[in-house]
Design an enzyme around this catalytic site. Structure first.
Site, PDB file in Angstrom:
ATOM      1  N   CYS A  76       0.810  -1.222   0.000  1.00 41.48           N
ATOM      2  CA  CYS A  76       0.000   0.000   0.000  1.00 41.48           C
ATOM      3  C   CYS A  76       0.841   1.269   0.000  1.00 41.48           C
ATOM      4  O   CYS A  76       0.302   2.366   0.046  1.00 41.48           O
ATOM      5  CB  CYS A  76      -0.917   0.010   1.226  1.00 41.48           C
ATOM      6  SG  CYS A  76      -0.039   0.075   2.807  1.00 41.48           S
ATOM      7  N   GLN A  77       2.176   1.167  -0.061  1.00 39.40           N
ATOM      8  CA  GLN A  77       3.001   2.360   0.097  1.00 39.40           C
ATOM      9  C   GLN A  77       2.686   3.439  -0.932  1.00 39.40           C
ATOM     10  O   GLN A  77       2.825   4.627  -0.648  1.00 39.40           O
ATOM     11  CB  GLN A  77       4.491   1.994   0.010  1.00 39.40           C
ATOM     12  CG  GLN A  77       4.993   1.205   1.202  1.00 39.40           C
ATOM     13  CD  GLN A  77       4.877  -0.291   0.976  1.00 39.40           C
ATOM     14  OE1 GLN A  77       4.070  -0.757   0.174  1.00 39.40           O
ATOM     15  NE2 GLN A  77       5.674  -1.056   1.698  1.00 39.40           N
TER      16      GLN A  77
END
Length: 324
Positions: A76-77
């Site tokens: 999800c970065q």
């Protein structure tokens, strides 16, 4: 017992939560060797060290066991407020890989987890379109983990699909099962930490850094730093605190706030462990989601799904994204 597979499994928060909810986790996949090492210390089923952009290879392995559910939290970065919020960086493509694997294997259920910021990314509409074209009815929700048995104010987006079902079938069940008030650290751990206040490094020093155990923890991140020398209380911090008595939580204590049990085995460098703990789906949050699916099936709602018209035009705006 429903068989499931965990993609982007990390150290195993999703897997352990679904196990506790009554699922049989049969396989796990991740591309980070350090996390796979920890996963294998704690689970008996196969855990594959694999880049999931190898979609066909992964799909072939998964198809052999014909799972009832595929779950996963693609990295999800690129969507996270803690990251650069740039889906073009490349990791966002793994969200497509998750969708492609699900659509190739076609399990009756899938569960995808991510940060709420993914709502604003084009990729979410793209993968939802893939799922709908494959025949999945979609439910979507943003959950605050503190209302789901986790002593942490951590909001996460869940996209849940059930093959050949209507949309939004699980949303009411989620709402009905939330707790009335957020869980605090003291609610969960009592006085076992031996402290009343602790330090959590802020993203900048205009933000709060001192927190009480009589509230949910802020989101556990992948970094954990000591109290800086000369730290000064700001207006956001609790006042009249003796800073000489304030410390950050230990790696083990942070794993407790992610609701990993005391018996969970951790192995690796402190930096790697902090990152994999921060990246994990909280165990009790995963369990909560798994229990909602079981409740839906137990009520009979999911035993004879209603076919919906796949020719109908769908868009993201027509599929409510509920925030609780």
């Amino acid at each position: 017992m429903m068989k499931c597979v965990d993609l982007f499994s990390g150290c195993g928060g999703f897997s352990l939560g679904f196990q506790q909810a009554g699922f049989e986790v049969c396989q796990a996949f991740d591309h980070w060797n350090s996390a796979v090492t920890v996963y294998r210390k704690n689970f008996k089923h196969p855990s594959f060290l694999m880049d999931l952009r190898q979609e066909k290879e992964a799909s072939d392995i998964i198809s052999e066991i014909q799972p009832d559910l595929i779950m996963g939290g693609p990295p999800c970065q690129d969507f996270s407020s803690a990251g650069k919020r740039n889906p073009a960086l490349g990791r966002a493509s793994l969200t497509h890989s998750f969708a492609d694997i699900v659509c190739q294997v076609k399990p009756p259920w899938f569960v995808m987890e991510n940060v709420p910021q993914i709502k604003r990314a084009k990729i979410l509409k793209q993968v939802i379109d893939k799922f709908i074209q494959t025949g999945y009815g979609i439910s979507s929700i943003i959950l605050d983990a503190a209302y789901c048995g986790v002593p942490q104010a951590r909001t996460r987006f869940f996209l849940i699909g059930h093959l050949q079902d209507k949309h939004n079938q699980l949303n009411d069940l989620f709402k009905q099962n939330l707790s009335d008030k957020p869980m605090t650290i003291r609610d969960y751990l009592g006085n076992s930490l031996g402290i009343s206040f602790y330090y959590r490094h802020p993203r900048n020093y205009n933000r709060r850094g001192i927190f009480s155990i009589d509230e949910p923890s802020p989101t556990i991140r992948g970094v954990n730093r000591p109290l800086p020398k000369g730290y000064k209380l700001n207006s956001c911090d609790p006042q009249n605190i003796d800073l000489s008595q304030i410390r950050p939580l230990t790696t083990q204590e942070r794993s407790y706030l992610q609701t990993f049990p005391e018996s969970f085995i951790w192995q690796g460098t402190k930096t790697n462990l902090e990152q994999m703990i921060g990246n994990a789906v909280p165990v009790q949050l995963a369990k909560f989601v798994g229990q909602i699916i079981c409740q839906y099936l137990d009520q009979g709602s999911g035993k004879t799904p209603t076919l919906f018209d796949l020719e109908e035009e769908f868009n993201l705006a027509q599929i409510p994204l509920h925030r609780l």
